[in-house]
Design an enzyme around this catalytic site. Structure first.
Site, PDB file in Angstrom:
ATOM      1  N   GLY A  48     -71.768  68.358 -59.771  1.00 32.67           N
ATOM      2  CA  GLY A  48     -72.654  68.406 -60.918  1.00 32.67           C
ATOM      3  C   GLY A  48     -72.565  69.726 -61.649  1.00 32.67           C
ATOM      4  O   GLY A  48     -72.176  70.758 -61.080  1.00 32.67           O
ATOM      5  N   GLY A  75     -74.837  72.003 -64.607  1.00 27.18           N
ATOM      6  CA  GLY A  75     -76.043  72.111 -65.406  1.00 27.18           C
ATOM      7  C   GLY A  75     -75.956  73.229 -66.415  1.00 27.18           C
ATOM      8  O   GLY A  75     -74.887  73.786 -66.684  1.00 27.18           O
ATOM      9  N   ARG A  76     -77.112  73.549 -66.997  1.00 20.76           N
ATOM     10  CA  ARG A  76     -77.163  74.551 -68.049  1.00 20.76           C
ATOM     11  C   ARG A  76     -76.861  75.948 -67.519  1.00 20.76           C
ATOM     12  O   ARG A  76     -76.210  76.746 -68.180  1.00 20.76           O
ATOM     13  CB  ARG A  76     -78.557  74.515 -68.683  1.00 20.76           C
ATOM     14  CG  ARG A  76     -78.696  75.349 -69.939  1.00 20.76           C
ATOM     15  CD  ARG A  76     -80.138  75.315 -70.439  1.00 20.76           C
ATOM     16  NE  ARG A  76     -80.730  73.997 -70.269  1.00 20.76           N
ATOM     17  CZ  ARG A  76     -82.014  73.728 -70.503  1.00 20.76           C
ATOM     18  NH1 ARG A  76     -82.823  74.682 -70.894  1.00 20.76           N
ATOM     19  NH2 ARG A  76     -82.484  72.518 -70.315  1.00 20.76           N
ATOM     20  N   PHE A  77     -77.319  76.236 -66.288  1.00 15.09           N
ATOM     21  CA  PHE A  77     -77.184  77.583 -65.757  1.00 15.09           C
ATOM     22  C   PHE A  77     -76.228  77.685 -64.577  1.00 15.09           C
ATOM     23  O   PHE A  77     -75.825  78.786 -64.211  1.00 15.09           O
ATOM     24  CB  PHE A  77     -78.557  78.111 -65.297  1.00 15.09           C
ATOM     25  CG  PHE A  77     -79.612  78.063 -66.362  1.00 15.09           C
ATOM     26  CD1 PHE A  77     -79.548  78.909 -67.458  1.00 15.09           C
ATOM     27  CD2 PHE A  77     -80.661  77.162 -66.279  1.00 15.09           C
ATOM     28  CE1 PHE A  77     -80.515  78.869 -68.432  1.00 15.09           C
ATOM     29  CE2 PHE A  77     -81.633  77.119 -67.259  1.00 15.09           C
ATOM     30  CZ  PHE A  77     -81.561  77.969 -68.348  1.00 15.09           C
ATOM     31  N   ALA A  78     -75.877  76.548 -63.954  1.00 19.10           N
ATOM     32  CA  ALA A  78     -75.108  76.645 -62.715  1.00 19.10           C
ATOM     33  C   ALA A  78     -74.310  75.372 -62.480  1.00 19.10           C
ATOM     34  O   ALA A  78     -74.484  74.362 -63.179  1.00 19.10           O
ATOM     35  CB  ALA A  78     -76.059  76.895 -61.535  1.00 19.10           C
ATOM     36  N   LYS A  93     -75.554  75.517 -54.991  1.00 16.06           N
ATOM     37  CA  LYS A  93     -75.707  75.707 -56.441  1.00 16.06           C
ATOM     38  C   LYS A  93     -75.234  77.125 -56.765  1.00 16.06           C
ATOM     39  O   LYS A  93     -75.825  78.108 -56.300  1.00 16.06           O
ATOM     40  CB  LYS A  93     -77.172  75.508 -56.852  1.00 16.06           C
ATOM     41  CG  LYS A  93     -77.382  75.457 -58.355  1.00 16.06           C
ATOM     42  CD  LYS A  93     -78.828  75.058 -58.683  1.00 16.06           C
ATOM     43  CE  LYS A  93     -79.035  74.899 -60.167  1.00 16.06           C
ATOM     44  NZ  LYS A  93     -80.422  74.483 -60.499  1.00 16.06           N
ATOM     45  N   ASP A 118     -88.932  70.674 -66.990  1.00 16.61           N
ATOM     46  CA  ASP A 118     -87.680  70.016 -67.390  1.00 16.61           C
ATOM     47  C   ASP A 118     -87.478  68.748 -66.564  1.00 16.61           C
ATOM     48  O   ASP A 118     -86.388  68.500 -66.027  1.00 16.61           O
ATOM     49  CB  ASP A 118     -86.503  70.970 -67.216  1.00 16.61           C
ATOM     50  CG  ASP A 118     -85.254  70.496 -67.977  1.00 16.61           C
ATOM     51  OD1 ASP A 118     -85.406  69.674 -68.899  1.00 16.61           O
ATOM     52  OD2 ASP A 118     -84.148  70.950 -67.652  1.00 16.61           O
TER      53      ASP A 118
END
Length: 569
Positions: A236, A238-241, A262, A362
């Site tokens: 996966g 995401g926005r930060f990691a 992560k 979120d």
């Protein structure tokens, strides 16, 4: 004839001696029982006020020495009735127990029986249940006009006091709670270096349904050495990691455990630290929140790691895309999601100990994992705490509440953020429901608002749909044919209400879904009786589906749950 008279006189004399034996010191062989009026229910002119007589013409000696005299006065549709009898006070009478039966007078008292409210008395005097004494009716209206003047004079002060308390409750109390909340966060910063081995063991063993075990954690010291982790594959981004599936090796063997890692880049230190601080709080441990193992700084690779439990089913969005779920699975997924959000929002643990209330900010289907037992667990809390006072417009635009899109969120009141979370949770519940086989024709998965907006809509696009058009995801009439789904839709509509104050709390949603399970069990048990009707006797009937709102409102009455739209409880 003379002999008979002598014999009768002798018998009367002997009986008199026996009856008087109690006063002469002789043993009493025949004690005298209570003498009472004894008539069945008879109509009466007694109105239940003052005093009146039973008008019973039958006097009887009670069969048992323990029995006392009893009178019952009832009011019915046609008038009044009185019943007199003997009764043992140690036994119930019409579902009630007699009290104050040592009185010699018949003092009527109001009692609740299996047949309704009655006036009843019990006494021990001779024929005492013939003379009924009712309590006087007190006139609540004060005779003294001075009392009325004083009450009217105090009324404005009382109204002003209530208004002042309401103002304090609505304005100053949220500010105090927000200040306490911020100060408690600063006090709860974890020790540097992450958690020690015992902490990791407790977290991993906390939920025996977790997809990760804890056999390897006993031999590790997370404060002094990094974990022997081998990254496996990217699962996966995401926005930060980025999130990797990884192997946590055991030192004594070739065995390993699967974990999730992560990885934050060097530039996202603040996001990593924020999420680490949140997950490191032991109060966050819950079966519906992702289990945190430890955090590590990889200075050589210029990376920051968070190591958590790994769940093979992936996130909720992927699960709904590839699977049609049953009604039972919908209840499990929905209730576990609500319980997880409720745990974050709560300011107390189940044991009653204070806890820092956390808002997610979120919530969306891609930020929710599905465990092997089909329960949900929340992840991605990188926006939960430190950004709270900085901006009200964060998160994913598709799932933003109307007040977030409009940038009118009260940044000083954590309750406002909780209400925004509830709106987002309602959209996720709608996505779950849209993929449930109980709705009838199940379409391909699509996120909330679907094709009304583009794949990654901007804030302005969502404003047009949510604020200007007051739009919400569609709930077709066919969904409402299943009573359980209709109940779920009613809950969803209350959660995405345009007025934040009108939305349910997460705790209330969890209770609602729990009540649905009980109510559906009742409905299924009732419907099972139709199986006993022969096929030839069944008459087909045409069922007309009423309008959407009326249908949902009627079904909500079935599961009336006393829920507050605030988190006071």
């Amino acid at each position: 004839m003379e002999d008979q008279r002598c014999s009768l006189s002798l018998s009367i004399f002997f009986l008199t001696v026996l009856l008087d034996s109690g006063t002469t010191g002789m043993p009493s062989f025949f004690p005298m029982n209570q003498l009472c009026k004894f008539c069945d229910v008879e109509s009466s002119n007694c109105s239940g006020t003052g005093t009146c007589t039973s008008n019973c013409s039958i006097t009887a000696i009670c069969p048992s020495a323990e029995e006392i005299c009893v009178a019952l006065w009832r009011k019915n549709e046609t008038g009044f009735s009185i019943e007199t009898l003997c009764h043992d006070p140690s036994k119930s009478l019409y579902g009630m127990m007699l009290d104050d039966f040592n009185s010699s007078a018949c003092l009527m008292k109001e009692k609740n029986t299996t047949g309704g409210m009655v006036q009843v008395c019990s006494c021990t005097g001779e024929e005492c249940n013939n003379f009924l004494i009712f309590s006087p009716v007190v006139d609540p209206t004060p005779d003294d006009p001075l009392v009325s003047v004083v009450l009217v004079s105090l009324l404005p002060l009382l109204v002003m006091g209530i208004a002042g308390m309401f103002y304090w409750y609505r304005v100053y109390r949220p500010r105090l709670r927000s200040q306490e909340w911020k100060s408690s966060i600063k006090k709860r910063k974890p020790k540097s270096g992450g958690l020690d081995c015992s902490d990791v063991c407790v977290i991993m063993m906390d939920d025996d349904r977790s997809d990760s075990s804890s056999t390897h954690a006993n031999n590790l010291n997370h404060n002094t050495e990094p974990l022997p982790i081998e990254l496996d594959q990217l699962v996966g981004k995401g926005r930060f990691a980025q999130v990797y599936k990884a192997k946590l090796k055991q030192a004594a063997s070739d065995q390993f455990e699967t974990v999730a890692v992560k990885i934050f880049p060097y530039e996202e230190y603040a996001s990593w630290k924020n999420e680490k601080d949140i997950f490191s709080n032991s109060d966050l441990r819950h079966e519906n929140v992702l289990h945190f193992l430890t955090a590590e700084e990889k200075k050589a690779q210029r990376q920051y790691w968070l190591i958590t439990a790994f769940h093979t089913r992936g996130n909720l969005q992927e699960h709904l895309t590839h699977n049609i779920i049953s009604w039972e699975e919908l209840k499990i997924l929905g209730s576990s999601l609500a319980r997880g959000v409720s745990h974050l929002h709560s300011d107390r643990l189940p044991c009653g100990r204070p806890k820092v209330a956390i808002v997610h900010r979120d919530l969306k289907s891609s930020n929710i994992l599905v465990k092997n037992d089909l329960t949900c667990c929340l992840l991605d809390s990188s926006l939960s705490v430190d950004d709270l006072a900085n901006s009200g417009q964060v998160g994913t635009a598709r799932y933003m509440a109307p007040e977030v899109l409009e940038a009118r969120l009260n940044l000083e009141n954590i309750e406002s953020f909780k209400q925004a979370d509830i709106y987002s949770m309602a959209l996720v519940l709608w996505e779950m429901t849209s993929r449930c086989e109980a709705v009838g024709e199940v379409k391909d998965y699509e996120p909330a608002y679907g094709s009304k907006v583009r794949e990654h809509p901007c804030v302005e696009s969502m404003k047009d749909n949510v604020l200007r058009d007051r739009g919400r995801p569609e709930i077709p009439d066919t969904w409402l044919r299943h009573q359980g789904v209709a109940m779920m839709c009613g809950t969803i509509m209350e959660c995405w209400d345009h007025d934040p104050e009108a939305r349910l709390t997460a705790h209330c949603v969890a209770e609602r879904i729990s009540e649905m399970e009980d109510e559906m069990d009742k409905l299924s048990s009732h419907s099972s009786s139709t199986e006993k009707i022969p096929e030839e006797l069944k008459i087909p009937t045409e069922v007309e589906i009423p309008e959407e709102m009326m249908k949902i409102t009627e079904l909500q009455d079935i599961i009336a749950v006393d829920c507050s739209v605030s988190d006071q409880k």
